[in-house]
Design a protein around this motif. Sequence first.
Motif, PDB file in Angstrom:
ATOM      1  N   ALA A 166       0.841  -1.193   0.000  1.00  0.00           N
ATOM      2  CA  ALA A 166       0.000   0.000   0.000  1.00  0.00           C
ATOM      3  C   ALA A 166       0.876   1.243   0.000  1.00  0.00           C
ATOM      4  O   ALA A 166       1.839   1.322   0.759  1.00  0.00           O
ATOM      5  CB  ALA A 166      -0.924  -0.002   1.205  1.00  0.00           C
ATOM      6  N   PRO A 167       0.551   2.211  -0.834  1.00  0.00           N
ATOM      7  CA  PRO A 167       1.400   3.400  -0.907  1.00  0.00           C
ATOM      8  C   PRO A 167       1.409   4.213   0.377  1.00  0.00           C
ATOM      9  O   PRO A 167       2.394   4.839   0.697  1.00  0.00           O
ATOM     10  CB  PRO A 167       0.799   4.213  -2.052  1.00  0.00           C
ATOM     11  N   CYS A 168       0.342   4.188   1.121  1.00  0.00           N
ATOM     12  CA  CYS A 168       0.286   4.941   2.372  1.00  0.00           C
ATOM     13  C   CYS A 168       0.115   3.997   3.535  1.00  0.00           C
ATOM     14  O   CYS A 168      -0.554   4.310   4.510  1.00  0.00           O
ATOM     15  CB  CYS A 168      -0.862   5.956   2.339  1.00  0.00           C
ATOM     16  N   GLY A 169       0.696   2.814   3.439  1.00  0.00           N
ATOM     17  CA  GLY A 169       0.562   1.830   4.497  1.00  0.00           C
ATOM     18  C   GLY A 169       1.260   2.282   5.763  1.00  0.00           C
ATOM     19  O   GLY A 169       2.183   3.081   5.748  1.00  0.00           O
ATOM     20  N   ALA A 170       0.819   1.735   6.861  1.00  0.00           N
ATOM     21  CA  ALA A 170       1.391   2.107   8.151  1.00  0.00           C
ATOM     22  C   ALA A 170       2.750   1.479   8.364  1.00  0.00           C
ATOM     23  O   ALA A 170       3.531   1.962   9.158  1.00  0.00           O
ATOM     24  CB  ALA A 170       0.443   1.673   9.260  1.00  0.00           C
ATOM     25  N   ALA A 214      -0.977   9.692   6.156  1.00  0.00           N
ATOM     26  CA  ALA A 214      -2.187   8.987   5.742  1.00  0.00           C
ATOM     27  C   ALA A 214      -3.348   9.944   5.502  1.00  0.00           C
ATOM     28  O   ALA A 214      -4.204   9.689   4.664  1.00  0.00           O
ATOM     29  CB  ALA A 214      -2.568   7.954   6.795  1.00  0.00           C
ATOM     30  N   SER A 215      -3.381  11.065   6.197  1.00  0.00           N
ATOM     31  CA  SER A 215      -4.480  11.998   6.014  1.00  0.00           C
ATOM     32  C   SER A 215      -4.456  12.669   4.649  1.00  0.00           C
ATOM     33  O   SER A 215      -5.479  13.108   4.155  1.00  0.00           O
ATOM     34  CB  SER A 215      -4.454  13.062   7.117  1.00  0.00           C
ATOM     35  N   THR A 216      -3.289  12.748   4.022  1.00  0.00           N
ATOM     36  CA  THR A 216      -3.203  13.378   2.703  1.00  0.00           C
ATOM     37  C   THR A 216      -2.996  12.358   1.600  1.00  0.00           C
ATOM     38  O   THR A 216      -2.594  12.717   0.503  1.00  0.00           O
ATOM     39  CB  THR A 216      -2.039  14.387   2.670  1.00  0.00           C
TER      40      THR A 216
END
Length: 170
Positions: free
Chosen positions: A123-127, A138-140
């Motif tokens: 995932a590109p914005c994975g944790a 993650a918010s953006t």
Amino acid sequence: MRSLQRVPVGFFGMVLGVFGLGSAWRYAGTIGLAPHWVGEVGVLAGCAVWLVLALIYAYRFVAARERVLAEWSDPGQFAFISLLPAGAVLVSAGVRPYVPVVSGVLLAAGVVGQLTFSAVRCAPCGAVRSRSTRRPPASTCRRWRRTSSARSPSARRGTPSSGTCSWVRG
């Protein structure tokens, strides 16, 4: 019990070796090159190793959650976590002749686990990412996109790209 907290997730690699050896002997037994029971013992030993390690990992998650979460955030150890669902798929193949219902459940759990791991990993914005890489918060995440591979020189030539990408504000 404290020694169980030090068992690394990389030990799930043993399952691949033991199960692979048992599968080779199982196949040798089907074509008459070895006794059939040798392969079955090897495959069931791989199943037993996976079960013991899965129970240890579950215990570690309950007793030493911070160490397990540290493995999830470590880029080197994180890849080995995929061996847990991959081992479930192998175990499902190993126990299929004996208990097909359990085999089906393990197969489904392994497939879902592997897909979940892949989604988290890719995932590109994975944790779970390396702390050294910069990524958008993650918010953006909705405002970031991958650069188009059509701009790469290999895409203009019609050859596959090297797989590298970058994140740009879009």
